[in-house]
Scaffold this motif. Structure first.
Motif, PDB file in Angstrom:
ATOM      1  N   GLU A 244       0.863  -1.194   0.000  1.00 44.35           N
ATOM      2  CA  GLU A 244       0.000   0.000   0.000  1.00 44.35           C
ATOM      3  C   GLU A 244       0.890   1.231   0.000  1.00 44.35           C
ATOM      4  N   PHE A 245       0.364   2.350  -0.453  1.00 43.52           N
ATOM      5  CA  PHE A 245       1.139   3.586  -0.344  1.00 43.52           C
ATOM      6  C   PHE A 245       1.354   3.885   1.130  1.00 43.52           C
ATOM      7  N   LYS A 246       2.506   4.468   1.437  1.00 42.63           N
ATOM      8  CA  LYS A 246       2.712   4.967   2.799  1.00 42.63           C
ATOM      9  C   LYS A 246       2.393   6.456   2.760  1.00 42.63           C
ATOM     10  N   TYR A 247       1.249   6.794   3.318  1.00 44.56           N
ATOM     11  CA  TYR A 247       0.787   8.177   3.287  1.00 44.56           C
ATOM     12  C   TYR A 247       1.489   8.977   4.373  1.00 44.56           C
ATOM     13  N   ARG A 251      -2.101   9.357  11.605  1.00 45.81           N
ATOM     14  CA  ARG A 251      -2.847   8.121  11.805  1.00 45.81           C
ATOM     15  C   ARG A 251      -4.166   8.438  12.498  1.00 45.81           C
ATOM     16  N   ARG A 266      -3.220   8.935  16.840  1.00 43.35           N
ATOM     17  CA  ARG A 266      -2.285   7.845  17.107  1.00 43.35           C
ATOM     18  C   ARG A 266      -2.037   7.659  18.596  1.00 43.35           C
ATOM     19  N   GLU A 295      -4.913   6.559   7.625  1.00 45.13           N
ATOM     20  CA  GLU A 295      -4.052   7.750   7.688  1.00 45.13           C
ATOM     21  C   GLU A 295      -4.789   8.868   6.952  1.00 45.13           C
ATOM     22  N   LYS A 394       2.792  -5.600   3.739  1.00 43.98           N
ATOM     23  CA  LYS A 394       2.132  -6.281   4.860  1.00 43.98           C
ATOM     24  C   LYS A 394       1.959  -7.766   4.576  1.00 43.98           C
ATOM     25  N   LYS A 411       7.896  -0.847   6.528  1.00 45.56           N
ATOM     26  CA  LYS A 411       7.826   0.377   5.728  1.00 45.56           C
ATOM     27  C   LYS A 411       9.043   0.431   4.820  1.00 45.56           C
TER      28      LYS A 411
HETATM   29  P1  AMP Z   1       6.631   5.345  10.845  1.00 44.19           P
HETATM   30  O1  AMP Z   1       5.825   6.434  11.502  1.00 44.19           O
HETATM   31  O2  AMP Z   1       7.709   5.837   9.924  1.00 44.19           O
HETATM   32  O3  AMP Z   1       7.071   4.280  11.829  1.00 44.19           O
HETATM   33  O4  AMP Z   1       5.623   4.561   9.865  1.00 44.19           O
HETATM   34  C1  AMP Z   1       4.458   3.975  10.310  1.00 44.19           C
HETATM   35  C2  AMP Z   1       3.295   4.921  10.121  1.00 44.19           C
HETATM   36  O5  AMP Z   1       3.008   5.102   8.739  1.00 44.19           O
HETATM   37  C3  AMP Z   1       1.993   4.403  10.653  1.00 44.19           C
HETATM   38  O6  AMP Z   1       1.884   4.597  12.032  1.00 44.19           O
HETATM   39  C4  AMP Z   1       0.970   5.232   9.898  1.00 44.19           C
HETATM   40  O7  AMP Z   1       0.740   6.450  10.584  1.00 44.19           O
HETATM   41  C5  AMP Z   1       1.670   5.561   8.608  1.00 44.19           C
HETATM   42  N1  AMP Z   1       1.073   4.951   7.416  1.00 44.19           N
HETATM   43  C6  AMP Z   1       0.900   5.585   6.236  1.00 44.19           C
HETATM   44  N2  AMP Z   1       0.363   4.786   5.315  1.00 44.19           N
HETATM   45  C7  AMP Z   1       0.151   3.580   5.912  1.00 44.19           C
HETATM   46  C8  AMP Z   1      -0.387   2.329   5.467  1.00 44.19           C
HETATM   47  N3  AMP Z   1      -0.798   2.141   4.215  1.00 44.19           N
HETATM   48  N4  AMP Z   1      -0.426   1.330   6.375  1.00 44.19           N
HETATM   49  C9  AMP Z   1       0.004   1.488   7.648  1.00 44.19           C
HETATM   50  N5  AMP Z   1       0.526   2.645   8.123  1.00 44.19           N
HETATM   51  C10 AMP Z   1       0.606   3.683   7.263  1.00 44.19           C
END
Ligand code: AMP
Length: 547
Positions: A244-247, A251, A266, A295, A394, A411
């Motif tokens: 999935e895209f990481k937006y 959260r 969050r 997100e 995932k 990620k």
């Molecule tokens: P990080 O904050 O760098 O540890 O990355 C994890 C965070 O990425 C999660 O807590 C979410 O807030 C955010 N996120 C963005 N897109 C997604 C997604 N598709 N699935 C899960 N988390 C995501």
């Protein structure tokens, strides 16, 4: 349990360093408690007052506490602060002050942990214009009734700095030991109801009571977290995965029952009143009772805006309406934890996704499923090109593990590693970008020679593209087909995810997922990164497992 006894346990635990020893003592303490005391003392021993999901917050800052203690011991707040600075430990300093207070009170009443908790609840609920004054009086009353030793731990508890080293893991094991139930069941119940205190009360009733706990609406669940990883490792370990895209936003967890909706951050704070537009969108997209995980990002003209824009909207108390006009927020939902009375966290992700697709009509995060590393990398590139932070990979068979930063979600995002490289050429762009240089050829320095090391096209906005074109058009030395060669004089700072050996470029290296960061106007060609430096970085980096 008397608060004096609690303080004594704290002191013994503070002196311990062994985990097993601590678990033993906490479990011994837990087995002496009544049903009513258990939740309170379990939270207290972890230095917490209210459950993590609870909207109640004590709201006593150090200033107010020191002022209250000062009053009780007959000193000014400044003298209290001085003593704390001298000792370096607020708890011990306050213990010392209470021990040496000028007036002794005659009507001290023995404090019980349940009374202390009730008083905390009362303090947390004080609101209104005179709330500070009322809180001050309540805190004074508490300290007027404590012995010096109790004051040490009461102060630390109120400042959320108990510092006795008993964390959630220890308490989970101590609960299991005290009531002879499995630690896994304790953990599972904790993940569902997000309050170890309540879990301990159920554990006392036995595994039957623990086994039937259920997520409840409007009691936010901890969010599942991610580790860093690589696409290739995930495919190797799990086979087909979901990408999935990481937006790059914030959260959220959305709870809905009938027409009642709430949104949590969050940190599980209730942010409903700041984000009515997000709630309206989600509520309109489902007819079910749900808990959704996602997100929210800020967008403008279909493109994501930097994360700071989302922050301006979260937790806003005033001018909510005008900020809604100014900053459009769009939710992207990627998980579902509850649907119409069913708790879904124990289902594999693939099943949860199916539930999500039946429950929600819009805002579902697009997904690519498969084990083709090339296709997943293409998806990663697409995510970066569309302005997202990267991707999440995932495991499709994994359950939702609240609060866990495990390997089932990883990620993938460009690392912060950057190189300063000379721009020695470019290729004309295509489509919308046909009148500009599209991708730039980069080189490092090797004993006076510039050796190509890769191309960069990602990370250049349309505006920057036009500006760079103006800058470089003066430097064209030759053109052949789509390729242009420049007089080397401009330095780019370029981010990348990894260095790779490559026969495609004369340096023998290539950059994986290069991304334009900025022009280094302050650097000359003789100051760029060298081949030797690149080799060194390559050798230092542990192999990531990417092919
Ligand atoms: P990080 O904050 O760098 O540890 O990355 C994890 C965070 O990425 C999660 O807590 C979410 O807030 C955010 N996120 C963005 N897109 C997604 C997604 N598709 N699935 C899960 N988390 C995501």
């Amino acid at each position: 349990m008397r608060f004096a006894d609690f303080a004594r346990y704290c002191e013994r635990l503070e002196a311990m360093s062994g985990r097993l020893e601590m678990i033993e003592l906490v479990s011994e303490m837990l087995s002496t408690l009544s049903d009513d005391e258990l939740p309170v003392v379990v939270r207290f021993i972890m230095g917490k007052i209210f459950p993590d999901w609870s909207p109640l917050k004590l709201g006593i800052g150090p200033n107010l506490l020191y002022e209250a203690v000062g009053y009780v011991v007959g000193k000014k707040k400044e003298a209290v602060i001085q003593e704390i600075n001298r000792s370096g430990d607020a708890g011990r300093a306050i213990e010392h002050l209470v021990a040496n207070k000028e007036q002794t009170s005659f009507f001290t009443q023995e404090l019980d942990t349940a009374d202390v908790y009730r008083e905390f609840e009362h303090i947390a609920q004080i609101e209104g214009k005179r709330s500070q004054r009322e809180k001050l009086l309540a805190v004074r009353k508490l300290f007027a009734n404590t012995s010096p030793h109790e004051a040490r731990y009461l102060a630390r508890l109120m400042l959320e700095e108990l510092r006795i080293g008993v964390g959630e893991g220890n308490v989970r094991d101590a609960v299991a030991k005290a009531f002879k139930v499995s630690p896994e069941l304790v953990e599972h119940a904790f993940q569902a109801i997000n309050d170890l205190g309540e879990v301990a009360r159920l554990a006392k009733q036995g595994e039957g009571a623990l086994g039937i706990v259920h997520i409840e609406l409007f009691r936010p669940v901890k969010m599942m977290l991610a580790q860093q990883g690589t696409i290739a490792d995930m495919v190797r370990d799990h086979g087909a995965v979901a990408a999935e895209f990481k937006y790059d936003g914030s959260r959220f967890q959305f709870h809905k029952r009938g027409t009642t909706c709430r949104l949590y951050s969050r940190k599980l704070e209730d942010v409903t009143s700041a984000l009515p537009d997000v709630i309206r969108r989600l509520a309109a997209a489902t007819d079910h009772d749900v808990i959704l995980d996602g997100e929210v990002i800020a967008v403008k003209d279909g493109m994501p805006r930097p994360f700071q824009f989302v922050l301006r909207r979260f937790r806003r108390k005033y001018e909510v309406a005008s900020y809604i006009e100014e900053i459009e927020l769009v939710p992207h939902v990627f998980d579902i934890l509850y649907l119409d009375g069913r708790m879904l966290i124990d289902l594999p992700f693939a099943e949860r996704r199916k539930n999500l697709e039946t429950a929600l009509r819009a805002y579902i995060a697009p997904q690519l499923q498969g084990d083709d590393v090339g296709a997943l990398e293409g998806f990663y590139q697409k995510a970066l090109d569309e302005g997202h932070e990267g991707i999440m990979i995932k495991d499709l068979s994994s359950r939702y593990s609240p609060g866990v930063r495990g390997k089932n979600w990883v990620k993938i995002k460009p690392e912060v590693d950057t190189l300063d490289l000379a721009v020695i050429g470019a290729e004309w762009g295509e489509g919308r970008r046909a009148h500009f240089f599209g991708s730039y050829l980069l080189a490092c320095l090797d004993q006076g020679l510039l050796l190509p090391v890769g191309k960069v096209a990602t990370g250049i906005s349309d505006e920057a593209l036009a500006e760079l074109h103006d800058l470089f058009k003066e430097m064209v030395i030759s053109e052949a087909g789509k390729e242009v060669t420049f007089e080397p004089s401009i330095v780019f700072e370029v981010g990348y995810s990894e260095l790779q050996k490559s026969p495609n470029y004369e340096s023998g290296f290539a950059l994986r997922f290069p991304r334009f960061v900025r022009v280094r106007a302050d650097k000359g060609i003789d100051e760029i990164d060298t081949l030797e430096g690149i080799k060194k970085r390559f050798n230092q980096k542990p192999s990531s497992g990417e092919p």
